[in-house]
Motif scaffolding. Structure first.
Motif, short mmCIF file in Angstrom:
data_model
loop_
_atom_site.label_atom_id
_atom_site.label_comp_id
_atom_site.label_asym_id
_atom_site.label_seq_id
_atom_site.Cartn_x
_atom_site.Cartn_y
_atom_site.Cartn_z
N VAL A 119 0.86 -1.18 0.00
CA VAL A 119 0.00 0.00 0.00
C VAL A 119 0.89 1.23 0.00
N LYS A 120 0.45 2.26 -0.71
CA LYS A 120 1.22 3.49 -0.79
C LYS A 120 0.45 4.61 -0.12
N LEU A 121 1.15 5.40 0.69
CA LEU A 121 0.56 6.56 1.36
C LEU A 121 1.01 7.81 0.60
N ILE A 122 0.04 8.54 0.05
CA ILE A 122 0.38 9.78 -0.63
C ILE A 122 -0.32 10.94 0.07
N PRO A 123 0.22 12.09 0.13
CA PRO A 123 1.34 12.59 -0.66
C PRO A 123 2.72 12.30 -0.06
N ARG A 124 2.81 11.56 1.01
CA ARG A 124 4.11 11.31 1.65
C ARG A 124 5.03 10.42 0.80
N GLY A 125 4.46 9.62 -0.10
CA GLY A 125 5.27 8.77 -0.97
C GLY A 125 5.88 7.57 -0.27
N ASN A 129 -1.21 -13.28 1.59
CA ASN A 129 -1.90 -13.43 0.29
C ASN A 129 -2.96 -12.35 0.12
N GLU A 130 -3.57 -11.97 1.25
CA GLU A 130 -4.58 -10.92 1.24
C GLU A 130 -4.61 -10.25 2.60
N ALA A 131 -5.18 -9.05 2.65
CA ALA A 131 -5.28 -8.30 3.90
C ALA A 131 -6.48 -7.38 3.82
N SER A 132 -7.01 -7.01 4.98
CA SER A 132 -8.11 -6.06 5.00
C SER A 132 -7.55 -4.64 4.93
N ILE A 133 -8.38 -3.72 4.52
CA ILE A 133 -7.99 -2.32 4.49
C ILE A 133 -7.58 -1.87 5.89
N GLU A 134 -8.29 -2.33 6.90
CA GLU A 134 -7.98 -1.97 8.29
C GLU A 134 -6.56 -2.42 8.67
N GLU A 135 -6.17 -3.63 8.25
CA GLU A 135 -4.82 -4.12 8.52
C GLU A 135 -3.78 -3.23 7.84
N LEU A 136 -4.06 -2.83 6.62
CA LEU A 136 -3.12 -1.98 5.90
C LEU A 136 -3.02 -0.59 6.52
N LEU A 137 -4.15 -0.06 6.99
CA LEU A 137 -4.13 1.24 7.65
C LEU A 137 -3.28 1.21 8.92
N LEU A 171 -0.54 -0.16 9.36
CA LEU A 171 0.88 0.02 9.03
C LEU A 171 1.29 1.49 9.07
N PHE A 172 0.32 2.39 8.88
CA PHE A 172 0.60 3.82 8.83
C PHE A 172 0.03 4.56 10.04
N GLN A 173 -0.24 3.86 11.10
CA GLN A 173 -0.89 4.43 12.29
C GLN A 173 -0.17 5.69 12.78
N ASP A 174 1.14 5.67 12.86
CA ASP A 174 1.89 6.83 13.36
C ASP A 174 1.77 8.03 12.43
N TYR A 175 1.66 7.79 11.14
CA TYR A 175 1.55 8.88 10.18
C TYR A 175 0.16 9.48 10.12
N ASP A 225 -3.96 -6.36 -6.26
CA ASP A 225 -4.64 -5.07 -6.17
C ASP A 225 -3.66 -3.92 -5.97
N GLU A 226 -4.00 -2.78 -6.52
CA GLU A 226 -3.23 -1.56 -6.28
C GLU A 226 -3.97 -0.75 -5.21
N VAL A 227 -3.31 -0.55 -4.06
CA VAL A 227 -3.94 0.11 -2.94
C VAL A 227 -3.17 1.41 -2.63
N VAL A 228 -3.93 2.51 -2.55
CA VAL A 228 -3.34 3.80 -2.24
C VAL A 228 -4.17 4.45 -1.13
N ILE A 229 -3.49 4.99 -0.14
CA ILE A 229 -4.15 5.79 0.90
C ILE A 229 -3.80 7.24 0.64
N VAL A 230 -4.81 8.05 0.47
CA VAL A 230 -4.61 9.48 0.22
C VAL A 230 -4.90 10.21 1.51
N GLU A 231 -3.89 10.89 2.01
CA GLU A 231 -4.01 11.62 3.27
C GLU A 231 -4.50 13.05 2.97
N GLU A 232 -5.56 13.44 3.63
CA GLU A 232 -6.11 14.77 3.44
C GLU A 232 -5.61 15.70 4.54
N PHE A 233 -5.25 16.90 4.16
CA PHE A 233 -4.81 17.91 5.14
C PHE A 233 -5.67 19.15 4.97
#
Length: 75
Positions: free
Chosen positions: A9-15, A23-31, A33-37, A64-72
């Motif tokens: 998973v990619k966190l943008i705009p942080r890159g 083999n698979e993961a839930s969106i919650e599990e992927l989120l 990974l970025f808890q501190d950010y 799957d291509e997964v991207v998390i877009v952080e809003e500021f």
């Protein structure tokens, strides 16, 4: 021997990209990974294969291509 499969998973705009060895993961599990950010962001949008996903129980695979877009909110 079977190769290692990862879900990334990619966190943008942080890159920042992070992967977990599953083999698979839930969106919650992927989120998690970025808890501190994400604790200071005003909101996020999760995009899977170009489409927004609101259900954090949704499961994705290494295909799957997964991207998390952080809003500021600027001030």
């Amino acid at each position: 021997m079977k190769g290692i499969t990862v879900v990334c998973v990619k966190l943008i705009p942080r890159g920042i990209t992070k992967c977990i060895e599953h083999n698979e993961a839930s969106i919650e599990e992927l989120l998690s990974l970025f808890q501190d950010y994400l604790e200071n962001s005003t909101g996020i949008i999760v995009v899977v294969n170009g489409k927004p996903v609101e259900n954090y129980n949704y499961r994705v695979s290494e295909k799957d291509e997964v991207v998390i877009v952080e809003e500021f909110m600027g001030g």
